[in-house]
Design a protein around this motif. Structure first.
Motif, PDB file in Angstrom:
ATOM      1  N   ALA A 204      44.720  28.075  52.770  1.00 28.50           N
ATOM      2  CA  ALA A 204      45.062  28.903  53.923  1.00 28.50           C
ATOM      3  C   ALA A 204      44.220  30.173  53.968  1.00 28.50           C
ATOM      4  N   ALA A 205      43.926  30.738  52.799  1.00 27.87           N
ATOM      5  CA  ALA A 205      43.113  31.965  52.746  1.00 27.87           C
ATOM      6  C   ALA A 205      41.654  31.672  53.045  1.00 27.87           C
ATOM      7  N   GLY A 206      41.186  30.512  52.593  1.00 27.05           N
ATOM      8  CA  GLY A 206      39.806  30.122  52.838  1.00 27.05           C
ATOM      9  C   GLY A 206      38.796  31.052  52.191  1.00 27.05           C
ATOM     10  N   ASP A 207      37.611  31.086  52.758  1.00 32.06           N
ATOM     11  CA  ASP A 207      36.534  31.922  52.220  1.00 32.06           C
ATOM     12  C   ASP A 207      36.645  33.374  52.651  1.00 32.06           C
ATOM     13  N   ALA A 208      37.636  33.680  53.477  1.00 34.80           N
ATOM     14  CA  ALA A 208      37.774  35.048  53.990  1.00 34.80           C
ATOM     15  C   ALA A 208      38.320  36.009  52.937  1.00 34.80           C
ATOM     16  N   TYR A 209      38.878  35.465  51.842  1.00 34.17           N
ATOM     17  CA  TYR A 209      39.506  36.315  50.830  1.00 34.17           C
ATOM     18  C   TYR A 209      39.101  35.857  49.433  1.00 34.17           C
ATOM     19  N   ARG A 210      39.021  36.837  48.523  1.00 34.50           N
ATOM     20  CA  ARG A 210      38.684  36.557  47.128  1.00 34.50           C
ATOM     21  C   ARG A 210      39.741  37.190  46.229  1.00 34.50           C
ATOM     22  N   VAL A 211      40.066  36.501  45.142  1.00 31.68           N
ATOM     23  CA  VAL A 211      41.070  36.973  44.195  1.00 31.68           C
ATOM     24  C   VAL A 211      40.400  37.620  42.986  1.00 31.68           C
ATOM     25  N   HIS A 212      40.953  38.741  42.549  1.00 30.07           N
ATOM     26  CA  HIS A 212      40.471  39.430  41.350  1.00 30.07           C
ATOM     27  C   HIS A 212      41.665  39.687  40.431  1.00 30.07           C
ATOM     28  N   ALA A 213      41.432  39.714  39.146  1.00 28.55           N
ATOM     29  CA  ALA A 213      42.501  39.956  38.179  1.00 28.55           C
ATOM     30  C   ALA A 213      41.974  40.821  37.046  1.00 28.55           C
ATOM     31  N   TRP A 214      42.823  41.712  36.534  1.00 29.74           N
ATOM     32  CA  TRP A 214      42.448  42.523  35.376  1.00 29.74           C
ATOM     33  C   TRP A 214      43.693  42.998  34.657  1.00 29.74           C
ATOM     34  N   THR A 215      43.502  43.461  33.447  1.00 27.82           N
ATOM     35  CA  THR A 215      44.580  44.062  32.663  1.00 27.82           C
ATOM     36  C   THR A 215      44.255  45.530  32.429  1.00 27.82           C
ATOM     37  N   GLY A 216      45.297  46.325  32.287  1.00 22.07           N
ATOM     38  CA  GLY A 216      45.091  47.738  31.999  1.00 22.07           C
ATOM     39  C   GLY A 216      44.619  48.523  33.200  1.00 22.07           C
ATOM     40  N   ARG A 217      43.735  49.479  32.936  1.00 24.65           N
ATOM     41  CA  ARG A 217      43.296  50.393  33.988  1.00 24.65           C
ATOM     42  C   ARG A 217      42.501  49.682  35.079  1.00 24.65           C
ATOM     43  N   THR A 218      42.638  50.213  36.290  1.00 26.00           N
ATOM     44  CA  THR A 218      41.944  49.663  37.447  1.00 26.00           C
ATOM     45  C   THR A 218      40.439  49.903  37.331  1.00 26.00           C
ATOM     46  N   PRO A 219      39.613  48.868  37.542  1.00 26.68           N
ATOM     47  CA  PRO A 219      38.166  49.082  37.552  1.00 26.68           C
ATOM     48  C   PRO A 219      37.779  50.117  38.604  1.00 26.68           C
ATOM     49  N   GLU A 220      36.734  50.879  38.320  1.00 23.37           N
ATOM     50  CA  GLU A 220      36.317  51.970  39.206  1.00 23.37           C
ATOM     51  C   GLU A 220      36.133  51.515  40.651  1.00 23.37           C
ATOM     52  N   ARG A 221      35.576  50.334  40.854  1.00 27.55           N
ATOM     53  CA  ARG A 221      35.276  49.895  42.222  1.00 27.55           C
ATOM     54  C   ARG A 221      36.526  49.666  43.051  1.00 27.55           C
ATOM     55  N   TRP A 222      37.681  49.493  42.386  1.00 29.12           N
ATOM     56  CA  TRP A 222      38.906  49.191  43.119  1.00 29.12           C
ATOM     57  C   TRP A 222      39.900  50.354  43.135  1.00 29.12           C
ATOM     58  N   LEU A 223      39.514  51.513  42.606  1.00 27.25           N
ATOM     59  CA  LEU A 223      40.465  52.628  42.516  1.00 27.25           C
ATOM     60  C   LEU A 223      41.035  53.028  43.882  1.00 27.25           C
ATOM     61  N   ASP A 224      40.167  53.254  44.842  1.00 26.98           N
ATOM     62  CA  ASP A 224      40.652  53.691  46.155  1.00 26.98           C
ATOM     63  C   ASP A 224      41.476  52.600  46.825  1.00 26.98           C
ATOM     64  N   GLY A 225      41.086  51.357  46.611  1.00 24.89           N
ATOM     65  CA  GLY A 225      41.822  50.255  47.216  1.00 24.89           C
ATOM     66  C   GLY A 225      43.224  50.118  46.656  1.00 24.89           C
ATOM     67  N   VAL A 226      43.373  50.222  45.339  1.00 27.18           N
ATOM     68  CA  VAL A 226      44.696  50.123  44.741  1.00 27.18           C
ATOM     69  C   VAL A 226      45.542  51.341  45.120  1.00 27.18           C
ATOM     70  N   ALA A 227      44.932  52.520  45.189  1.00 24.84           N
ATOM     71  CA  ALA A 227      45.665  53.715  45.617  1.00 24.84           C
ATOM     72  C   ALA A 227      46.213  53.524  47.030  1.00 24.84           C
ATOM     73  N   LEU A 228      45.411  52.944  47.916  1.00 27.60           N
ATOM     74  CA  LEU A 228      45.878  52.689  49.280  1.00 27.60           C
ATOM     75  C   LEU A 228      47.040  51.696  49.282  1.00 27.60           C
ATOM     76  N   LEU A 229      46.945  50.656  48.471  1.00 28.95           N
ATOM     77  CA  LEU A 229      48.021  49.669  48.406  1.00 28.95           C
ATOM     78  C   LEU A 229      49.318  50.308  47.908  1.00 28.95           C
ATOM     79  N   HIS A 230      49.224  51.202  46.925  1.00 24.07           N
ATOM     80  CA  HIS A 230      50.416  51.917  46.462  1.00 24.07           C
ATOM     81  C   HIS A 230      50.997  52.769  47.595  1.00 24.07           C
ATOM     82  N   THR A 231      50.132  53.430  48.354  1.00 23.02           N
ATOM     83  CA  THR A 231      50.593  54.235  49.479  1.00 23.02           C
ATOM     84  C   THR A 231      51.316  53.372  50.499  1.00 23.02           C
ATOM     85  N   ARG A 232      50.727  52.233  50.799  1.00 20.39           N
ATOM     86  CA  ARG A 232      51.310  51.360  51.822  1.00 20.39           C
ATOM     87  C   ARG A 232      52.602  50.689  51.346  1.00 20.39           C
TER      88      ARG A 232
END
Length: 368
Positions: A204-232
């Motif tokens: 259903a998601a197709g090629d329009a979306y990609r999944v990422h996974a990590w443990t511990g601290r958020t990688p630098e490239r995703w900091l603003d994105g995760v902060a926005l998700l927490h806000t939302r």
């Protein structure tokens, strides 16, 4: 019998320890506070898996910009027989807060809850908070509950009208607003079911979306994105008719919170979905995995931004999280999660993968 001239119970605010290596008296008092809190809840729903260890819970008392204030009730012997908490943000202009009260099961019905509630409600008034919320656990209520149950105004879920917390909150003028379902997935999950759901969601998601996974601290490239998700999470998650003020996160606040959570004996797992065209994160789920393999995994925030719903991204996050935990942290007994009863899309995937409702949580509000 009580000691002459002394009230049977007194309420005091704790000096919350900074770490578990802090002054022994502060640590012991904190452990006693948590023990009463855990036992008071377990006495209602019987879910011992939901109990916290002191080492796990303490970092949450030091959330940057929102430290917890904790209170205990003691009997004349100095034993902790009740617990309460007050949580709010330090930021100027904050109008909301969260209160909680618990009483040792062996000491209930003696006015201890009233003493503690009086104290934390007065703190809220003194701090200028006009919107109070509390989360009161309940035993599991099945579908179609009728007489003897208090129906949520959302139209979804109910709590038993005869429970002590329900009567207590109603008597103090609190308004019942919403129900969360507590669900448990026994591990290992059915691998064939997880695989089939993953294939369906990925299709259903197709090629329009990609999944990422990590443990511990958020990688630098995703900091603003995760902060926005927490806000939302404060604006996009179901909240019934109880308006939730926006809780703004940024990269600095996220880093402070992650540093605090790292002190707990558990690993934070994050599964996130990226919108391929924009390169931004549009959904995430976080799971707290205790170091002790016999303890349950807790699924924390799960969110897909409103503008990206309808692509089974919530399903994808759920099954990817289960698969990650089972692969990287084998042997855990279960995953436990809380979801609003009106959040049917998330409950659908929970039920499809094998989660079973084991308890409820009423969300109550008081406007002062």
């Amino acid at each position: 019998m009580t000691t002459a001239g002394r009230p049977p119970y007194t309420v005091e605010e704790l000096d919350v320890p900074t770490t578990m290596d802090d002054d022994a008296r502060r640590v012991d008092a904190f452990r006693a506070w948590l023990d009463v809190s855990d036992r008071a809840e377990a006495d209602v729903h019987g879910l011992t898996e939901l109990a916290w260890t002191a080492e796990e819970y303490l970092p949450q008392c030091h959330t940057p910009g929102a430290p917890s204030r904790l209170f205990v009730a003691r009997d004349t012997a100095g034993t902790v027989v009740g617990s309460a908490s007050y949580d709010s943000k330090d930021e100027a202009g904050t109008t909301n807060c969260w209160l909680a009260v618990g009483v040792d099961p062996a000491h209930q019905g003696r006015g201890i809850g009233t003493l503690l509630a009086d104290r934390v409600e007065q703190v809220a008034r003194d701090e200028g908070r006009t919107q109070w919320k509390t989360y009161a656990v309940s035993r599991q209520v099945g579908p179609g509950a009728g007489d003897g149950f208090l129906q949520a105004p959302t139209g979804y879920g109910a709590v038993p009208a005869d429970e002590a917390a329900v009567r207590f909150l109603q008597g103090r003028g609190w308004r019942f607003g919403q129900v969360n379902r507590i669900s448990r997935l026994a591990l290992p999950a059915d691998a064939s079911v997880v695989a089939a759901l993953r294939e369906r969601a990925a299709g259903a998601a197709g090629d329009a979306y990609r999944v990422h996974a990590w443990t511990g601290r958020t990688p630098e490239r995703w900091l603003d994105g995760v902060a926005l998700l927490h806000t939302r999470m404060s604006t996009d998650a179901p909240e019934g008719d109880m308006e939730e003020p926006e809780d703004v996160w940024d990269a600095d606040r996220l880093r402070e919170q992650e540093a605090e959570l790292e002190r707990a004996p558990r690993t934070m797992v994050t599964i996130a979905v990226e919108h391929a065209d924009s390169g931004t994160l549009v959904g995430f789920t976080q799971l707290a995995v205790p170091d002790a393999p016999e303890r349950a995994v807790m699924q924390w925030d799960t969110l897909v931004l409103r503008e990206h719903r309808g692509h089974r991204l919530g399903w994808l996050l759920k099954v990817e999280g289960i698969a990650f935990v089972e692969r990287e942290f084998p042997g855990r007994p279960s995953i436990v999660t809380f979801n609003a009863e009106e959040n049917r899309p998330m409950l659908d995937v929970n039920e499809a993968v094998g989660f079973v409702g084991v308890g409820s949580e009423g969300i109550w509000e008081h406007r002062d």
